[in-house]
Design a protein around this motif. Structure first.
Motif, PDB file in Angstrom:
ATOM      1  N   VAL A   1     -26.662  -8.478  12.985  1.00 29.23           N
ATOM      2  CA  VAL A   1     -26.643  -7.507  11.889  1.00 29.23           C
ATOM      3  C   VAL A   1     -26.670  -8.302  10.584  1.00 29.23           C
ATOM      4  N   THR A   2     -27.494  -7.854   9.647  1.00 32.09           N
ATOM      5  CA  THR A   2     -27.600  -8.564   8.362  1.00 32.09           C
ATOM      6  C   THR A   2     -26.331  -8.358   7.554  1.00 32.09           C
ATOM      7  N   ARG A   3     -25.769  -9.490   7.149  1.00 32.03           N
ATOM      8  CA  ARG A   3     -24.518  -9.438   6.428  1.00 32.03           C
ATOM      9  C   ARG A   3     -24.774  -9.373   4.935  1.00 32.03           C
ATOM     10  N   GLY A   4     -23.992  -8.591   4.240  1.00 35.40           N
ATOM     11  CA  GLY A   4     -24.109  -8.561   2.791  1.00 35.40           C
ATOM     12  C   GLY A   4     -22.992  -9.357   2.159  1.00 35.40           C
ATOM     13  N   SER A   5     -22.454  -8.829   1.092  1.00 30.83           N
ATOM     14  CA  SER A   5     -21.428  -9.566   0.360  1.00 30.83           C
ATOM     15  C   SER A   5     -20.038  -9.275   0.928  1.00 30.83           C
ATOM     16  N   VAL A   6     -19.138 -10.218   0.711  1.00 33.60           N
ATOM     17  CA  VAL A   6     -17.723 -10.007   1.003  1.00 33.60           C
ATOM     18  C   VAL A   6     -16.983 -10.143  -0.319  1.00 33.60           C
ATOM     19  N   ALA A   7     -16.248  -9.131  -0.695  1.00 35.15           N
ATOM     20  CA  ALA A   7     -15.534  -9.184  -1.974  1.00 35.15           C
ATOM     21  C   ALA A   7     -14.062  -8.889  -1.752  1.00 35.15           C
ATOM     22  N   THR A   8     -13.231  -9.696  -2.366  1.00 33.66           N
ATOM     23  CA  THR A   8     -11.791  -9.429  -2.344  1.00 33.66           C
ATOM     24  C   THR A   8     -11.433  -8.754  -3.664  1.00 33.66           C
ATOM     25  N   LEU A   9     -11.033  -7.529  -3.592  1.00 28.87           N
ATOM     26  CA  LEU A   9     -10.728  -6.775  -4.811  1.00 28.87           C
ATOM     27  C   LEU A   9      -9.286  -7.046  -5.238  1.00 28.87           C
ATOM     28  N   PRO A  10      -8.961  -6.779  -6.496  1.00 28.69           N
ATOM     29  CA  PRO A  10      -7.575  -6.958  -6.932  1.00 28.69           C
ATOM     30  C   PRO A  10      -6.635  -6.052  -6.140  1.00 28.69           C
ATOM     31  N   TYR A  11      -5.480  -6.575  -5.813  1.00 24.94           N
ATOM     32  CA  TYR A  11      -4.568  -5.761  -5.010  1.00 24.94           C
ATOM     33  C   TYR A  11      -3.942  -4.649  -5.851  1.00 24.94           C
ATOM     34  N   VAL A  12      -3.512  -3.615  -5.180  1.00 30.85           N
ATOM     35  CA  VAL A  12      -2.848  -2.495  -5.845  1.00 30.85           C
ATOM     36  C   VAL A  12      -1.349  -2.708  -5.719  1.00 30.85           C
ATOM     37  N   ARG A  13      -0.663  -2.685  -6.851  1.00 31.74           N
ATOM     38  CA  ARG A  13       0.759  -2.993  -6.858  1.00 31.74           C
ATOM     39  C   ARG A  13       1.534  -1.705  -7.076  1.00 31.74           C
ATOM     40  N   TRP A  14       2.580  -1.527  -6.302  1.00 32.54           N
ATOM     41  CA  TRP A  14       3.457  -0.369  -6.452  1.00 32.54           C
ATOM     42  C   TRP A  14       4.874  -0.895  -6.575  1.00 32.54           C
ATOM     43  N   VAL A  15       5.571  -0.534  -7.657  1.00 29.73           N
ATOM     44  CA  VAL A  15       6.921  -1.042  -7.899  1.00 29.73           C
ATOM     45  C   VAL A  15       7.868   0.120  -8.070  1.00 29.73           C
ATOM     46  N   GLN A  16       9.002   0.012  -7.419  1.00 27.43           N
ATOM     47  CA  GLN A  16      10.030   1.045  -7.570  1.00 27.43           C
ATOM     48  C   GLN A  16      11.355   0.361  -7.911  1.00 27.43           C
ATOM     49  N   PRO A  17      11.828   0.445  -9.189  1.00 28.80           N
ATOM     50  CA  PRO A  17      13.128  -0.118  -9.514  1.00 28.80           C
ATOM     51  C   PRO A  17      14.241   0.848  -9.114  1.00 28.80           C
ATOM     52  N   LEU A  18      15.252   0.331  -8.449  1.00 31.02           N
ATOM     53  CA  LEU A  18      16.374   1.173  -8.007  1.00 31.02           C
ATOM     54  C   LEU A  18      17.680   0.470  -8.345  1.00 31.02           C
ATOM     55  N   LEU A  19      18.741   1.255  -8.472  1.00 33.52           N
ATOM     56  CA  LEU A  19      20.063   0.665  -8.704  1.00 33.52           C
ATOM     57  C   LEU A  19      20.456  -0.170  -7.490  1.00 33.52           C
ATOM     58  N   ARG A  20      21.120  -1.286  -7.804  1.00 34.07           N
ATOM     59  CA  ARG A  20      21.528  -2.150  -6.698  1.00 34.07           C
ATOM     60  C   ARG A  20      22.670  -1.506  -5.897  1.00 34.07           C
ATOM     61  N   SER A  21      23.602  -0.889  -6.618  1.00 39.85           N
ATOM     62  CA  SER A  21      24.661  -0.175  -5.919  1.00 39.85           C
ATOM     63  C   SER A  21      24.442   1.326  -6.108  1.00 39.85           C
ATOM     64  N   LYS A  22      25.283   2.111  -5.480  1.00 40.46           N
ATOM     65  CA  LYS A  22      24.993   3.537  -5.421  1.00 40.46           C
ATOM     66  C   LYS A  22      25.026   4.190  -6.804  1.00 40.46           C
ATOM     67  N   PHE A  23      26.127   3.940  -7.581  1.00 40.37           N
ATOM     68  CA  PHE A  23      26.163   4.605  -8.886  1.00 40.37           C
ATOM     69  C   PHE A  23      26.795   3.770  -9.989  1.00 40.37           C
ATOM     70  N   VAL A  24      27.511   2.693  -9.647  1.00 42.69           N
ATOM     71  CA  VAL A  24      28.069   1.834 -10.694  1.00 42.69           C
ATOM     72  C   VAL A  24      27.136   0.642 -10.941  1.00 42.69           C
ATOM     73  N   HIS A  25      27.495  -0.220 -11.883  1.00 42.32           N
ATOM     74  CA  HIS A  25      26.711  -1.413 -12.232  1.00 42.32           C
ATOM     75  C   HIS A  25      25.270  -1.044 -12.554  1.00 42.32           C
ATOM     76  N   LYS A  26      25.112  -0.197 -13.545  1.00 44.44           N
ATOM     77  CA  LYS A  26      23.758   0.309 -13.826  1.00 44.44           C
ATOM     78  C   LYS A  26      22.829  -0.776 -14.363  1.00 44.44           C
ATOM     79  N   LYS A  27      23.423  -1.908 -14.786  1.00 47.89           N
ATOM     80  CA  LYS A  27      22.585  -2.981 -15.299  1.00 47.89           C
ATOM     81  C   LYS A  27      21.806  -3.656 -14.169  1.00 47.89           C
ATOM     82  N   TYR A  28      22.338  -3.566 -12.965  1.00 44.85           N
ATOM     83  CA  TYR A  28      21.777  -4.362 -11.876  1.00 44.85           C
ATOM     84  C   TYR A  28      20.835  -3.523 -11.031  1.00 44.85           C
ATOM     85  N   LYS A  29      19.583  -3.945 -11.061  1.00 45.56           N
ATOM     86  CA  LYS A  29      18.567  -3.150 -10.351  1.00 45.56           C
ATOM     87  C   LYS A  29      17.825  -4.013  -9.348  1.00 45.56           C
TER      88      LYS A  29
END
Ligand SMILES: *[C@@H]1O[C@H](CO)[C@@H](O)[C@H](O)[C@H]1NC(C)=O
Length: 174
Positions: free
Chosen positions: A86-114
């Motif tokens: 089979v005739t091969r064409g191009s191979v391209a690596t596209l930029p990855y898609v980034r998904w970030v979710q910041p969450l509190l480190r503890s349940k409800f105190v220490h809001k500075k720490y994520k």
């Protein structure tokens, strides 16, 4: 999804081409039954009595979280192309898609720490050129059966078709 459409396309094609291409029709019998019962949309090529479809190019886009797995799958695809001629064409690596979710480190105190939870979806695009419908279905069947865990694939077709009757039947065309 597109692949499924094309699969049913070939099946429906089998009926008008019956006289010209008897062996092909026999080989497609199973798919014909499956396609006839599903209410899929009709591709333009299905209304033309062509013996087989012609694809100018087929673009495979696969994505997953592990770049090494994608790289290995790309190598596999290259080898399949070589093995199946089979005739091969191009191979391209596209930029990855980034998904970030910041969450509190503890349940409800220490809001500075994520904590930052991050996922990266790596994307590779692989193209093949100039294949017939039967080659395409064999190729796709093989590579889709061997796709690694956690890798998703999207297939896009570029199909060659005769000009529509509205053009070929007009006086200007003749
Ligand atoms: C390609 O062909 C070689 C030799 O027959 C075989 O060892 C290899 O597994 C094949 N590769 C694929 C991806 O089918």
């Amino acid at each position: 999804m597109l692949r499924r459409l094309a699969a049913s396309g070939r099946a429906l094609l089998a009926a008008p081409a019956a006289a010209a291409a008897q062996p092909i029709v026999a080989a497609r019998g199973v798919r014909a039954v499956a396609a006839a019962t599903s209410g899929k949309p009709v591709l333009p090529s299905q209304v033309h009595p062509l013996p087989d479809q012609l694809f100018r190019s087929i673009e495979l886009e696969y994505r997953g979280h592990d770049p090494a797995v994608l790289k290995s799958y790309t190598q596999f695809l290259e080898q399949v192309c070589t093995n199946l001629s089979v005739t091969r064409g191009s191979v391209a690596t596209l930029p990855y898609v980034r998904w970030v979710q910041p969450l509190l480190r503890s349940k409800f105190v220490h809001k500075k720490y994520k904590l930052h939870y991050e996922t990266r979806t790596h994307i590779t695009r692989f193209t093949i050129h100039d294949v017939t419908g039967s080659t395409a279905s064999t190729f796709l069947e093989y590579i889709e059966r061997n796709i690694p865990e956690g890798v998703a694939m999207r297939v896009e077709y570029e199909e060659l078709l005769p000009l529509p009757d509205t053009i070929t039947a007009s006086a200007y065309w003749k």
